[in-house]
Design a protein around this motif. Sequence first.
Motif, PDB file in Angstrom:
ATOM      1  N   UNK A  47       0.828  -1.202   0.000  1.00 56.06           N
ATOM      2  CA  UNK A  47       0.000   0.000   0.000  1.00 56.06           C
ATOM      3  C   UNK A  47       0.866   1.257   0.000  1.00 56.06           C
ATOM      4  N   UNK A  48       0.354   2.342  -0.593  1.00 60.22           N
ATOM      5  CA  UNK A  48       1.132   3.592  -0.601  1.00 60.22           C
ATOM      6  C   UNK A  48       1.231   4.197   0.790  1.00 60.22           C
ATOM      7  N   UNK A  49       2.389   4.779   1.084  1.00 64.71           N
ATOM      8  CA  UNK A  49       2.651   5.435   2.361  1.00 64.71           C
ATOM      9  C   UNK A  49       3.034   6.876   2.053  1.00 64.71           C
ATOM     10  N   UNK A  50       2.195   7.820   2.438  1.00 68.09           N
ATOM     11  CA  UNK A  50       2.497   9.214   2.163  1.00 68.09           C
ATOM     12  C   UNK A  50       1.320  10.102   2.502  1.00 68.09           C
ATOM     13  N   UNK A  51       1.553  11.412   2.475  1.00 66.74           N
ATOM     14  CA  UNK A  51       0.532  12.350   2.898  1.00 66.74           C
ATOM     15  C   UNK A  51       0.181  13.365   1.840  1.00 66.74           C
ATOM     16  N   UNK A  52      -0.635  14.330   2.247  1.00 64.01           N
ATOM     17  CA  UNK A  52      -1.037  15.450   1.399  1.00 64.01           C
ATOM     18  C   UNK A  52      -0.844  16.728   2.196  1.00 64.01           C
ATOM     19  N   UNK A  53      -1.203  17.857   1.590  1.00 54.79           N
ATOM     20  CA  UNK A  53      -0.984  19.164   2.204  1.00 54.79           C
ATOM     21  C   UNK A  53       0.514  19.300   2.542  1.00 54.79           C
ATOM     22  N   UNK A  54       0.838  19.813   3.721  1.00 55.04           N
ATOM     23  CA  UNK A  54       2.253  20.016   4.059  1.00 55.04           C
ATOM     24  C   UNK A  54       2.902  18.782   4.681  1.00 55.04           C
ATOM     25  N   UNK A  55       2.201  17.659   4.655  1.00 58.69           N
ATOM     26  CA  UNK A  55       2.792  16.423   5.164  1.00 58.69           C
ATOM     27  C   UNK A  55       3.577  15.662   4.113  1.00 58.69           C
ATOM     28  N   UNK A  56       3.635  16.188   2.894  1.00 55.24           N
ATOM     29  CA  UNK A  56       4.521  15.523   1.953  1.00 55.24           C
ATOM     30  C   UNK A  56       4.092  15.592   0.511  1.00 55.24           C
ATOM     31  N   UNK A  57       4.968  15.060  -0.329  1.00 56.10           N
ATOM     32  CA  UNK A  57       4.756  14.961  -1.777  1.00 56.10           C
ATOM     33  C   UNK A  57       5.072  13.526  -2.178  1.00 56.10           C
ATOM     34  N   UNK A  58       4.118  12.854  -2.801  1.00 55.83           N
ATOM     35  CA  UNK A  58       4.362  11.505  -3.287  1.00 55.83           C
ATOM     36  C   UNK A  58       4.128  10.445  -2.229  1.00 55.83           C
ATOM     37  N   UNK A  59       4.214   9.198  -2.646  1.00 57.40           N
ATOM     38  CA  UNK A  59       4.006   8.053  -1.762  1.00 57.40           C
ATOM     39  C   UNK A  59       5.143   7.061  -1.921  1.00 57.40           C
ATOM     40  N   UNK A  60       5.417   6.362  -0.830  1.00 57.47           N
ATOM     41  CA  UNK A  60       6.361   5.248  -0.853  1.00 57.47           C
ATOM     42  C   UNK A  60       5.592   3.966  -0.583  1.00 57.47           C
ATOM     43  N   UNK A  61       6.160   2.832  -0.988  1.00 54.76           N
ATOM     44  CA  UNK A  61       5.455   1.572  -0.812  1.00 54.76           C
ATOM     45  C   UNK A  61       4.410   1.363  -1.891  1.00 54.76           C
ATOM     46  N   UNK A  62       3.916   0.136  -1.990  1.00 51.03           N
ATOM     47  CA  UNK A  62       2.905  -0.189  -2.973  1.00 51.03           C
ATOM     48  C   UNK A  62       3.411  -0.070  -4.401  1.00 51.03           C
ATOM     49  N   UNK A  63       2.506  -0.246  -5.347  1.00 53.42           N
ATOM     50  CA  UNK A  63       2.870  -0.090  -6.752  1.00 53.42           C
ATOM     51  C   UNK A  63       3.308   1.331  -7.047  1.00 53.42           C
ATOM     52  N   UNK A  64       2.775   2.295  -6.251  1.00 54.92           N
ATOM     53  CA  UNK A  64       3.128   3.699  -6.473  1.00 54.92           C
ATOM     54  C   UNK A  64       4.575   4.002  -6.111  1.00 54.92           C
ATOM     55  N   UNK A  65       5.173   3.230  -5.227  1.00 54.96           N
ATOM     56  CA  UNK A  65       6.471   3.576  -4.664  1.00 54.96           C
ATOM     57  C   UNK A  65       7.616   3.608  -5.653  1.00 54.96           C
ATOM     58  N   UNK A  66       7.530   2.804  -6.701  1.00 55.10           N
ATOM     59  CA  UNK A  66       8.638   2.742  -7.663  1.00 55.10           C
ATOM     60  C   UNK A  66       8.542   3.836  -8.723  1.00 55.10           C
TER      61      UNK A  66
END
Length: 479
Positions: free
Chosen positions: A448-467
């Motif tokens: 599953x993707x690991x990541x946030x929105x707003x000022x908690x981050x840009x992009x996701x790690x983990x999951x199919x999205x991570x690569x």
Amino acid sequence: MKTLSYDPLYLFIDGRWLDAEGRDTVAVVNPATNAVLGRLPLADASDLDRALAAAERGFATWRRTAPAERARILKASADLMRERVEHIATLMTLEEGKPLVESRDEVLRAADYFEWFAEEARRIDGRVVPANRPGVLQLVKREPIGPVAAFTPWNFPAITPARKLSAALAAGCSVIIKPGEESPAAALALARALDDAGLPKGVLQVVFGVPDAVSSQLIASPVIRKVAFTGSMPVGRLLAERAAAGVKPITLELGGHGPVLVFRDADLDAAAVGGAANRFRGTGQICISSTRFLVQRDIYPRFTERFVAATRALVVGDGLDASTQVGPLANARQLAKMESLVEDAVRQGARLLTGGKRIPGPGYFFEPTVLADVPMSARVMHEEPFGPIAVLRPFDGLDDALTEANRLPYGLSAYAFTRDARTAIDVADGLEAGMIGINQYRIVATELPFGGMKESGIGSEGGAEGIHHYLVNKFISQI
């Protein structure tokens, strides 16, 4: 308790393990005892130049390595991490402080990321796009972006480096990673597993040093094509500015101030008892931790009673003790911050229901703390505490709860407890967070993707999205 050994500390550059000789060092301290575990060598400018040159050479080799071979090496490293789990977990508890059971779980989940992205390496593909002219072949390829500069903090010294390393290496990128200086041995153990699994020299470099000096030199180098960072919002903004100067993409996983919405029809034990366990896991030093417990007013007294009782039952101590559930804070700065946040909240009218003090003796221990009816003016309602403080406030209706949950610039994690399907859908739609748990607190998995929105981050790690962040598109039109 028997004396446990701590690994010697190194830099890892171009396949060589470099010790402290001729380099500045910093002490690595056990936060449970204040004992010095070892001296960590710090990279100077010439070390970083060597790391950059090695990463450039390593990328030239690794990008041409067949995906199946990249996958084989990543899987072999995961197997080695699992074989060495007890040793790596002990290193982690010694230097970071978390209970040994949490350290074991972290090492095993780090290995899972390497195995997951090993399979993703074999699934990198492109597409053929039908042309609007006869006799033309149009292809879209996905290729590795290039050498990566990665920066990770001290609180999860295995799994946070694992998310970045596994995805970048699977994509075919070389990496220079700077883990947190307060917990270096666990990250070095991951590098050792990759080296032993046959990763070609120069594909991975591990460096430590003065954070500002290391980040500025690496990000400014034309060798680096991509930046990845996990840490605080202020540092994330600074690194984003540096990356932007070179038009380099950056993945950011920054802070959180996780709201928990507890509705009147919720399972109170799951929300309150589970909430206390989740809040104080890792001594509250977890970016996706539940922090602000927003509870519907008519069940607020019952929730508060159960939450406080569960908090008081937690065992605080050295992470090497099998009975420990909550370990020490990372350093003296964190202790001082907890005291300051509690003092500020109480002075402004919050009720201190339990905890609120540092625990006498060696180590950086602070009592698991519950603050109720915290006024909105208190600092803890605005700042990520990143420590063992839970905040409780009542709400009346769904709109009130969502307004408070979404009030801050943080948008990393959020949680809700309700048995009503309509409420669950409305909450999931209304919450501004990258990761949401409904009727549960465990929201992290390799797939599953690991990541946030707003000022908690840009992009996701983990999951199919991570690569995806480590790949670029190349369009080829051929006649």
